[in-house]
Motif scaffolding. Sequence first.
Motif, mmCIF file in Angstrom:
data_model
loop_
_atom_site.group_PDB
_atom_site.id
_atom_site.type_symbol
_atom_site.label_atom_id
_atom_site.label_comp_id
_atom_site.label_asym_id
_atom_site.label_seq_id
_atom_site.Cartn_x
_atom_site.Cartn_y
_atom_site.Cartn_z
ATOM 1 N N LYS A 1 0.780 -1.126 0.200
ATOM 2 C CA LYS A 1 -0.025 -0.099 0.105
ATOM 3 C C LYS A 1 0.883 1.399 -0.045
ATOM 4 C CE LYS A 1 -4.090 1.642 2.286
ATOM 5 N NZ LYS A 1 -5.070 1.556 3.229
ATOM 6 N N ILE A 2 1.933 1.385 0.709
ATOM 7 C CA ILE A 2 2.794 2.332 0.876
ATOM 8 C C ILE A 2 3.556 2.750 -0.789
ATOM 9 C CG2 ILE A 2 4.738 3.250 1.849
ATOM 10 C CD1 ILE A 2 4.242 1.665 4.371
ATOM 11 N N LYS A 3 3.876 1.645 -1.231
ATOM 12 C CA LYS A 3 4.679 1.305 -2.706
ATOM 13 C C LYS A 3 3.211 2.217 -3.507
ATOM 14 C CE LYS A 3 7.463 -2.525 -2.545
ATOM 15 N NZ LYS A 3 7.470 -3.888 -3.099
ATOM 16 N N THR A 4 2.053 1.933 -3.408
ATOM 17 C CA THR A 4 0.949 2.575 -4.311
ATOM 18 C C THR A 4 1.161 4.015 -3.995
ATOM 19 O OG1 THR A 4 -0.289 0.558 -4.168
ATOM 20 C CG2 THR A 4 -1.408 2.753 -4.755
ATOM 21 N N ILE A 5 1.123 4.616 -2.567
ATOM 22 C CA ILE A 5 1.113 5.742 -2.185
ATOM 23 C C ILE A 5 2.162 6.633 -3.001
ATOM 24 C CG2 ILE A 5 1.273 7.496 -0.209
ATOM 25 C CD1 ILE A 5 -0.065 5.085 1.525
ATOM 26 N N LEU A 6 3.344 6.096 -2.833
ATOM 27 C CA LEU A 6 4.705 6.677 -3.318
ATOM 28 C C LEU A 6 4.411 6.581 -4.787
ATOM 29 C CD1 LEU A 6 7.318 4.839 -1.275
ATOM 30 C CD2 LEU A 6 6.722 7.006 -1.185
ATOM 31 N N LYS A 7 4.077 5.773 -5.490
ATOM 32 C CA LYS A 7 3.831 5.856 -6.864
ATOM 33 C C LYS A 7 3.094 7.057 -7.357
ATOM 34 C CE LYS A 7 3.640 3.868 -11.216
ATOM 35 N NZ LYS A 7 4.706 3.942 -12.018
ATOM 36 N N LEU A 8 1.940 7.433 -6.565
ATOM 37 C CA LEU A 8 0.814 8.162 -6.563
ATOM 38 C C LEU A 8 1.475 9.633 -6.284
ATOM 39 C CD1 LEU A 8 -2.457 6.413 -5.210
ATOM 40 C CD2 LEU A 8 -2.088 7.139 -7.551
ATOM 41 N N THR A 9 2.181 9.735 -5.344
ATOM 42 C CA THR A 9 2.596 11.062 -5.088
ATOM 43 C C THR A 9 3.938 11.585 -5.686
ATOM 44 O OG1 THR A 9 3.878 10.033 -3.155
ATOM 45 C CG2 THR A 9 1.615 11.106 -2.729
ATOM 46 N N ARG A 10 4.955 10.483 -6.057
ATOM 47 C CA ARG A 10 5.960 10.824 -6.813
ATOM 48 C C ARG A 10 5.860 10.897 -8.284
ATOM 49 N NH1 ARG A 10 10.332 7.027 -3.562
ATOM 50 N NH2 ARG A 10 10.528 8.293 -1.510
ATOM 51 N N ASP A 11 5.243 9.697 -8.754
ATOM 52 C CA ASP A 11 5.126 9.883 -10.151
ATOM 53 C C ASP A 11 4.190 10.371 -10.863
ATOM 54 O OD1 ASP A 11 7.587 8.232 -9.884
ATOM 55 O OD2 ASP A 11 6.319 6.030 -10.242
ATOM 56 N N MET A 12 2.856 10.408 -10.220
ATOM 57 C CA MET A 12 1.630 11.146 -10.689
ATOM 58 C C MET A 12 1.458 12.470 -10.057
ATOM 59 S SD MET A 12 -0.394 7.588 -10.996
ATOM 60 C CE MET A 12 -0.331 6.463 -12.530
ATOM 61 N N GLY A 13 2.099 12.872 -9.252
ATOM 62 C CA GLY A 13 1.934 14.121 -8.545
ATOM 63 C C GLY A 13 0.652 14.555 -7.870
ATOM 64 N N VAL A 14 -0.103 13.371 -7.302
ATOM 65 C CA VAL A 14 -1.243 13.369 -6.505
ATOM 66 C C VAL A 14 -0.774 13.736 -5.145
ATOM 67 C CG1 VAL A 14 -3.136 12.054 -5.708
ATOM 68 C CG2 VAL A 14 -2.264 11.573 -7.838
ATOM 69 N N ASN A 15 -1.541 14.823 -4.402
ATOM 70 C CA ASN A 15 -1.280 15.295 -3.011
ATOM 71 C C ASN A 15 -1.963 13.876 -2.492
ATOM 72 O OD1 ASN A 15 -3.964 15.828 -2.680
ATOM 73 N ND2 ASN A 15 -3.789 17.512 -3.320
ATOM 74 N N LEU A 16 -1.433 14.048 -0.807
ATOM 75 C CA LEU A 16 -2.124 13.016 0.226
ATOM 76 C C LEU A 16 -3.635 13.112 0.238
ATOM 77 C CD1 LEU A 16 0.376 12.961 3.038
ATOM 78 C CD2 LEU A 16 0.342 11.693 1.008
ATOM 79 N N ALA A 17 -4.336 14.199 0.030
ATOM 80 C CA ALA A 17 -5.807 14.120 0.033
ATOM 81 C C ALA A 17 -6.332 13.185 -1.173
ATOM 82 C CB ALA A 17 -6.361 15.522 0.058
ATOM 83 N N GLY A 18 -5.643 13.501 -2.191
ATOM 84 C CA GLY A 18 -6.063 12.882 -3.389
ATOM 85 C C GLY A 18 -5.720 11.557 -3.306
ATOM 86 N N GLU B 1 -6.149 -1.278 -12.009
ATOM 87 C CA GLU B 1 -4.783 -1.802 -11.530
ATOM 88 C C GLU B 1 -3.783 -1.918 -12.675
ATOM 89 O OE1 GLU B 1 -5.091 -4.282 -7.674
ATOM 90 O OE2 GLU B 1 -5.935 -5.255 -9.436
ATOM 91 N N ILE B 2 -4.388 -2.123 -13.794
ATOM 92 C CA ILE B 2 -3.480 -2.407 -15.120
ATOM 93 C C ILE B 2 -3.056 -0.680 -15.542
ATOM 94 C CG2 ILE B 2 -3.540 -2.585 -17.721
ATOM 95 C CD1 ILE B 2 -5.304 -4.857 -16.918
ATOM 96 N N ILE B 3 -3.911 0.226 -15.561
ATOM 97 C CA ILE B 3 -3.638 1.553 -15.515
ATOM 98 C C ILE B 3 -2.874 2.124 -14.600
ATOM 99 C CG2 ILE B 3 -4.534 3.909 -15.762
ATOM 100 C CD1 ILE B 3 -7.093 2.396 -17.029
ATOM 101 N N LEU B 4 -2.930 1.966 -13.428
ATOM 102 C CA LEU B 4 -2.332 2.795 -12.189
ATOM 103 C C LEU B 4 -1.012 2.048 -12.346
ATOM 104 C CD1 LEU B 4 -2.264 4.449 -9.786
ATOM 105 C CD2 LEU B 4 -3.001 2.562 -8.567
ATOM 106 N N PHE B 5 -0.624 0.603 -12.538
ATOM 107 C CA PHE B 5 0.717 0.417 -12.512
ATOM 108 C C PHE B 5 1.488 -0.098 -13.929
ATOM 109 C CE2 PHE B 5 -1.244 -0.705 -8.703
ATOM 110 C CZ PHE B 5 -0.483 0.029 -7.727
ATOM 111 N N GLN B 6 1.153 0.669 -14.872
ATOM 112 C CA GLN B 6 1.358 0.449 -16.211
ATOM 113 C C GLN B 6 2.947 0.637 -16.469
ATOM 114 O OE1 GLN B 6 -0.308 2.937 -19.335
ATOM 115 N NE2 GLN B 6 0.050 1.308 -20.770
ATOM 116 N N LYS B 7 3.618 -0.159 -16.929
ATOM 117 C CA LYS B 7 4.939 0.009 -16.992
ATOM 118 C C LYS B 7 5.320 0.988 -18.251
ATOM 119 C CE LYS B 7 6.707 -4.120 -15.103
ATOM 120 N NZ LYS B 7 7.927 -4.465 -14.406
ATOM 121 N N LYS B 8 6.341 1.978 -18.149
ATOM 122 C CA LYS B 8 6.754 2.620 -18.911
ATOM 123 C C LYS B 8 7.462 2.023 -20.314
ATOM 124 C CE LYS B 8 6.433 6.585 -16.011
ATOM 125 N NZ LYS B 8 7.169 7.568 -15.280
#
Length: 120
Positions: A53-70, A113-120
Amino acid sequence: MYSYDEPVYLISVVAKILEIHPQTLRQYEKEGLIQPGRTDGKMRLYSQRDIDKIKTILKLTRDMGVNLAGVDIILRLKERLDELDKMTGDLREDLAKHQGKSNVLQTNESSYEIILFQKK
């Protein structure tokens, strides 16, 4: 071997594994994004599920620019989608039983999940 949900990792270990500061983990807990287990001495213990779950949070905040409320909103929506996916699967099984069919197509991987964790 420990189960996926069994809290066994100390905060220092999780911070080292994920290459983040322990204070970041404390902040995620304060924001209600994670709820680590506690020992009798009140030390935080994290499960493998917590780490994922923390990895997901880090992916959202670091790579996608989502704030913690988002992130909070996204995680709540993901939990609800998971519940609905399970309910849909259960209903399909029940329907198949009533119709006398033994094979029902079920998928465990959701499109979000496929969209969220899609490889570049």
